[in-house]
Design a protein around this motif. Structure first.
Motif, PDB file in Angstrom:
ATOM      1  N   LEU A 165       1.040  -1.080   0.198  1.00 15.92           N
ATOM      2  CA  LEU A 165      -0.091  -0.062  -0.120  1.00 15.92           C
ATOM      3  C   LEU A 165       1.012   1.129   0.241  1.00 15.92           C
ATOM      4  O   LEU A 165       0.488   2.071  -0.826  1.00 15.92           O
ATOM      5  CB  LEU A 165      -1.755   0.293   1.129  1.00 15.92           C
ATOM      6  N   THR A 166       1.744   0.685   0.540  1.00 19.50           N
ATOM      7  CA  THR A 166       2.884   2.301   0.851  1.00 19.50           C
ATOM      8  C   THR A 166       3.598   2.732  -0.168  1.00 19.50           C
ATOM      9  O   THR A 166       3.237   3.856  -0.745  1.00 19.50           O
ATOM     10  CB  THR A 166       3.894   2.254   1.908  1.00 19.50           C
ATOM     11  N   ARG A 167       3.869   1.330  -1.137  1.00 19.70           N
ATOM     12  CA  ARG A 167       3.989   1.360  -2.186  1.00 19.70           C
ATOM     13  C   ARG A 167       3.584   2.630  -3.837  1.00 19.70           C
ATOM     14  O   ARG A 167       3.918   2.765  -4.069  1.00 19.70           O
ATOM     15  CB  ARG A 167       5.565   0.121  -2.754  1.00 19.70           C
ATOM     16  N   GLU A 168       1.823   1.365  -3.386  1.00 14.21           N
ATOM     17  CA  GLU A 168       1.135   2.591  -4.628  1.00 14.21           C
ATOM     18  C   GLU A 168       1.159   3.170  -4.195  1.00 14.21           C
ATOM     19  O   GLU A 168       0.718   4.748  -5.271  1.00 14.21           O
ATOM     20  CB  GLU A 168       0.037   1.365  -3.829  1.00 14.21           C
ATOM     21  N   VAL A 169       1.017   4.321  -2.925  1.00 13.51           N
ATOM     22  CA  VAL A 169       0.864   5.625  -2.369  1.00 13.51           C
ATOM     23  C   VAL A 169       1.924   6.807  -3.507  1.00 13.51           C
ATOM     24  O   VAL A 169       1.481   7.464  -3.857  1.00 13.51           O
ATOM     25  CB  VAL A 169       0.562   5.810  -1.103  1.00 13.51           C
ATOM     26  N   ARG A 170       3.361   5.686  -2.515  1.00 16.01           N
ATOM     27  CA  ARG A 170       4.125   6.643  -3.139  1.00 16.01           C
ATOM     28  C   ARG A 170       4.643   7.509  -4.693  1.00 16.01           C
ATOM     29  O   ARG A 170       4.860   7.950  -5.536  1.00 16.01           O
ATOM     30  CB  ARG A 170       5.943   6.287  -2.714  1.00 16.01           C
ATOM     31  N   TYR A 171       3.692   5.785  -6.113  1.00 17.20           N
ATOM     32  CA  TYR A 171       3.700   5.554  -7.026  1.00 17.20           C
ATOM     33  C   TYR A 171       2.373   7.121  -7.460  1.00 17.20           C
ATOM     34  O   TYR A 171       3.172   8.027  -7.999  1.00 17.20           O
ATOM     35  CB  TYR A 171       2.460   4.213  -7.797  1.00 17.20           C
ATOM     36  N   LEU A 172       1.945   7.091  -7.037  1.00 17.68           N
ATOM     37  CA  LEU A 172       0.719   8.313  -6.637  1.00 17.68           C
ATOM     38  C   LEU A 172       1.158   9.372  -6.561  1.00 17.68           C
ATOM     39  O   LEU A 172       0.910  10.809  -7.927  1.00 17.68           O
ATOM     40  CB  LEU A 172      -0.443   7.920  -6.383  1.00 17.68           C
ATOM     41  N   ASP A 173       2.270   9.494  -5.641  1.00 16.73           N
ATOM     42  CA  ASP A 173       2.835  10.726  -5.100  1.00 16.73           C
ATOM     43  C   ASP A 173       4.074  11.413  -6.269  1.00 16.73           C
ATOM     44  O   ASP A 173       4.254  12.533  -7.205  1.00 16.73           O
ATOM     45  CB  ASP A 173       3.600  10.429  -4.524  1.00 16.73           C
ATOM     46  N   LYS A 174       5.020   9.953  -7.118  1.00 15.32           N
ATOM     47  CA  LYS A 174       6.007  10.387  -7.655  1.00 15.32           C
ATOM     48  C   LYS A 174       5.235  10.755  -9.167  1.00 15.32           C
ATOM     49  O   LYS A 174       5.519  11.660  -9.771  1.00 15.32           O
ATOM     50  CB  LYS A 174       6.411   9.443  -8.125  1.00 15.32           C
ATOM     51  N   LEU A 175       4.016  10.096 -10.109  1.00 16.34           N
ATOM     52  CA  LEU A 175       3.268  10.368 -11.005  1.00 16.34           C
ATOM     53  C   LEU A 175       2.944  11.681 -10.564  1.00 16.34           C
ATOM     54  O   LEU A 175       2.870  13.297 -11.439  1.00 16.34           O
ATOM     55  CB  LEU A 175       2.709   9.726 -11.327  1.00 16.34           C
ATOM     56  N   VAL A 176       2.681  12.076  -9.613  1.00 14.69           N
ATOM     57  CA  VAL A 176       2.042  13.344  -9.231  1.00 14.69           C
ATOM     58  C   VAL A 176       3.394  14.450  -9.635  1.00 14.69           C
ATOM     59  O   VAL A 176       3.250  16.071 -10.095  1.00 14.69           O
ATOM     60  CB  VAL A 176       1.520  14.222  -8.004  1.00 14.69           C
TER      61      VAL A 176
END
Length: 120
Positions: free
Chosen positions: A94-105
């Protein structure tokens, strides 16, 4: 840096609705549009604008948000450092997926081309 269990729990309980306005502000400050942000979020999660609005209204946590998401099969191509963490080394899914979103933004706000952001 390695996320702690407490850090992972905080992320899981955070609501998407509390973070989404910050994503909008971040990309608009850099002359990117909400439509581009929506495109990036849809690429990663499969959620369209209506889906996002429903998740915001129900105050979905990131845990619920990503449980309902249909993660893009190319999401694993998102690499790099975000908030001091190397994404590909984050063990908690989950933390990795949230960070995926942060990175894309972040990439959107930094002016990266959409083809590169969407890993095409």
């Amino acid at each position: 840096m390695k996320p702690t269990a407490d850090h992972n729990e905080r992320i899981a309980k955070m609501t998407f609705a509390s973070v989404y306005p910050h994503y909008i502000t971040k990309v608009e400050k850099k002359d990117r549009t909400v439509q581009e942000l929506l495109q990036v979020i849809e690429w990663l999660t499969g959620f369209n604008e209506k889906d996002l609005q429903n998740l915001i209204e129900e105050k979905a946590t990131f845990e619920t948000f990503f449980q309902k998401a249909n993660l893009n099969p190319n999401a694993h191509l998102i690499k790099g450092v975000i908030c001091g963490y190397r994404i590909e080394e984050i063990e908690n899914k989950l933390t990795r997926e949230v960070r995926y979103l942060d990175k894309l933004v972040d990439e959107l706000a930094k002016g990266r081309k959409m083809e590169k952001i969407l890993r095409t």
